[in-house]
Design a protein around this motif. Structure first.
Motif, PDB file in Angstrom:
ATOM      1  N   LEU A 152      -6.773  -6.701   0.406  1.00 27.11           N
ATOM      2  CA  LEU A 152      -5.868  -5.638  -0.017  1.00 27.11           C
ATOM      3  C   LEU A 152      -6.606  -4.618  -0.888  1.00 27.11           C
ATOM      4  CD1 LEU A 152      -3.030  -4.406  -0.228  1.00 27.11           C
ATOM      5  CD2 LEU A 152      -2.582  -5.968  -2.128  1.00 27.11           C
ATOM      6  N   GLU A 153      -7.401  -5.102  -1.846  1.00 29.80           N
ATOM      7  CA  GLU A 153      -8.146  -4.186  -2.712  1.00 29.80           C
ATOM      8  C   GLU A 153      -9.197  -3.431  -1.926  1.00 29.80           C
ATOM      9  OE1 GLU A 153      -5.604  -4.668  -5.259  1.00 29.80           O
ATOM     10  OE2 GLU A 153      -7.308  -3.401  -5.818  1.00 29.80           O
TER      11      GLU A 153
ATOM     12  N   ARG B 155      -7.388  -0.607  -0.332  1.00 31.51           N
ATOM     13  CA  ARG B 155      -7.099   0.430  -1.334  1.00 31.51           C
ATOM     14  C   ARG B 155      -8.331   1.311  -1.557  1.00 31.51           C
ATOM     15  NH1 ARG B 155      -2.335  -0.274  -3.978  1.00 31.51           N
ATOM     16  NH2 ARG B 155      -1.454  -2.381  -4.099  1.00 31.51           N
ATOM     17  N   TYR B 156      -9.491   0.689  -1.640  1.00 32.39           N
ATOM     18  CA  TYR B 156     -10.721   1.448  -1.873  1.00 32.39           C
ATOM     19  C   TYR B 156     -10.993   2.390  -0.696  1.00 32.39           C
ATOM     20  CZ  TYR B 156     -15.595   2.496  -2.869  1.00 32.39           C
ATOM     21  OH  TYR B 156     -16.771   3.157  -3.132  1.00 32.39           O
TER      22      TYR B 156
ATOM     23  N   LEU C  71      -8.906   3.648   1.555  1.00 29.90           N
ATOM     24  CA  LEU C  71      -7.914   4.720   1.634  1.00 29.90           C
ATOM     25  C   LEU C  71      -8.092   5.726   0.510  1.00 29.90           C
ATOM     26  CD1 LEU C  71      -4.815   2.527   2.556  1.00 29.90           C
ATOM     27  CD2 LEU C  71      -6.134   4.002   4.092  1.00 29.90           C
ATOM     28  N   ARG C  72      -8.456   5.256  -0.678  1.00 30.85           N
ATOM     29  CA  ARG C  72      -8.678   6.165  -1.803  1.00 30.85           C
ATOM     30  C   ARG C  72      -9.897   7.050  -1.571  1.00 30.85           C
ATOM     31  NH1 ARG C  72      -8.561   2.605  -5.266  1.00 30.85           N
ATOM     32  NH2 ARG C  72     -10.766   2.352  -5.792  1.00 30.85           N
TER      33      ARG C  72
ATOM     34  N   ASP D 297       1.318   3.987  -2.957  1.00 34.49           N
ATOM     35  CA  ASP D 297       0.184   4.865  -3.250  1.00 34.49           C
ATOM     36  C   ASP D 297      -0.295   5.638  -2.032  1.00 34.49           C
ATOM     37  OD1 ASP D 297      -1.113   2.292  -5.402  1.00 34.49           O
ATOM     38  OD2 ASP D 297       0.012   4.093  -5.962  1.00 34.49           O
ATOM     39  N   PHE D 298      -0.030   5.109  -0.840  1.00 34.03           N
ATOM     40  CA  PHE D 298      -0.494   5.737   0.393  1.00 34.03           C
ATOM     41  C   PHE D 298       0.671   5.778   1.391  1.00 34.03           C
ATOM     42  CE2 PHE D 298      -3.939   3.352  -1.599  1.00 34.03           C
ATOM     43  CZ  PHE D 298      -4.872   4.359  -1.823  1.00 34.03           C
TER      44      PHE D 298
ATOM     45  N   LEU E 139       0.803  -1.221   0.000  1.00 36.32           N
ATOM     46  CA  LEU E 139       0.000   0.000   0.000  1.00 36.32           C
ATOM     47  C   LEU E 139       0.837   1.272   0.000  1.00 36.32           C
ATOM     48  CD1 LEU E 139      -2.761  -0.980   2.609  1.00 36.32           C
ATOM     49  CD2 LEU E 139      -3.045  -0.752   0.137  1.00 36.32           C
TER      50      LEU E 139
END
Length: 253
Positions: free
Chosen positions: A69-70, A73-74, A76-77, A34-35, A31
């Motif tokens: 994991l995905e 990502r969602y 955090l985005r 991207d973060f 992660l």
């Protein structure tokens, strides 16, 4: 984001399932590109809020799937790009778990320029010289930072956040402080505890100004430029030193 498998779907074999699972450190590494601000406590917090549900080994260790994991990502985005509260993100995830499409996301709040980071994830010299035209009203700051009026009042009381003189608007730095104070509050750290950070920062600012003053007094036309460059470089180096000293102190603890 991949939908959850249906109850009747065939499950992968034990060896395949184990191979596809990641520990929390591996999830963090995946992660961070991207973060950069993601931390293990943050992941645990999201789990505590019921937004992710990693498997647990008999020994109690977390094991994350690709879907987990995905999902992270969602979450955090949506927080970073659209400032959605966790309750709303949870509703989106619930809809996706039931095979529905999440609602279309439209930006309804001002976007904030990203801070320039160096390769180690710390602020670069350029980030200290960067200016922002962002201007937020008090109401907008409360909404975008997702903080209460009470918290903002406390931050103002301790000199951590202040509206610009003459305009009454708050800038991007005030927004970053407000959000950071909100996140620290999740660990029981209150605005009154942050006075030590403010005091330390004021001392570092004084040291930078003391070092740069002789450069700025130079008689040649380039003196002002050299002074500005020195200020940015020293500021970035100070933050790097401060972060490293904290890291050393925690590792020794």
């Amino acid at each position: 984001m991949a939908a959850s498998p249906s109850p009747g779907a065939a499950s992968p074999g034990p060896a395949s399932a184990a191979k596809s699972r990641m520990n929390i450190g591996q999830v963090l590494d995946a992660l961070r590109p991207d973060f950069p601000g993601i931390t293990i406590p943050k992941i645990r917090f999201l789990e505590g809020e019921g937004l992710i549900k990693p498997e647990r080994t008999p020994a109690g260790y977390r094991k994350f799937s690709v879907e987990d994991l995905e999902r992270l990502r969602y979450i955090l985005r949506m927080q970073r790009d659209h400032y959605l509260p966790l309750k709303v993100i949870g509703e989106h995830l619930d809809a996706m778990d039931r095979g529905l499409e999440p609602p279309a996301i439209e930006s309804v709040v001002p976007s904030v320029p990203k801070v320039a980071l160096s390769s180690d994830g710390l602020p670069s010299p350029e980030s200290f010289g960067r200016t922002s035209d962002l201007r937020l009203s008090r109401r907008e700051l409360l909404k975008v930072a997702e903080i209460s009026e009470e918290l903002l009042t406390e931050l103002e009381r301790y000199g951590l956040v202040a509206a610009r003189t003459g305009t009454g608007h708050f800038d991007s730095d005030a927004l970053v402080v407000a959000r950071t104070a909100r996140d620290l509050g999740e660990y029981g750290i209150e605005p009154r505890h942050l006075r030590a950070f403010k005091t330390a920062a004021d001392r570092e600012v004084g040291l930078v100004q003391q070092v740069v003053a002789p450069i700025a007094r130079g008689r040649d036309a380039a003196a002002a430029g050299r002074a500005e460059d020195a200020t940015l470089q020293i500021a970035a180096l100070s933050v790097r030193l401060h972060a490293t000293l904290i890291k050393i102190g925690l590792s020794r603890g």
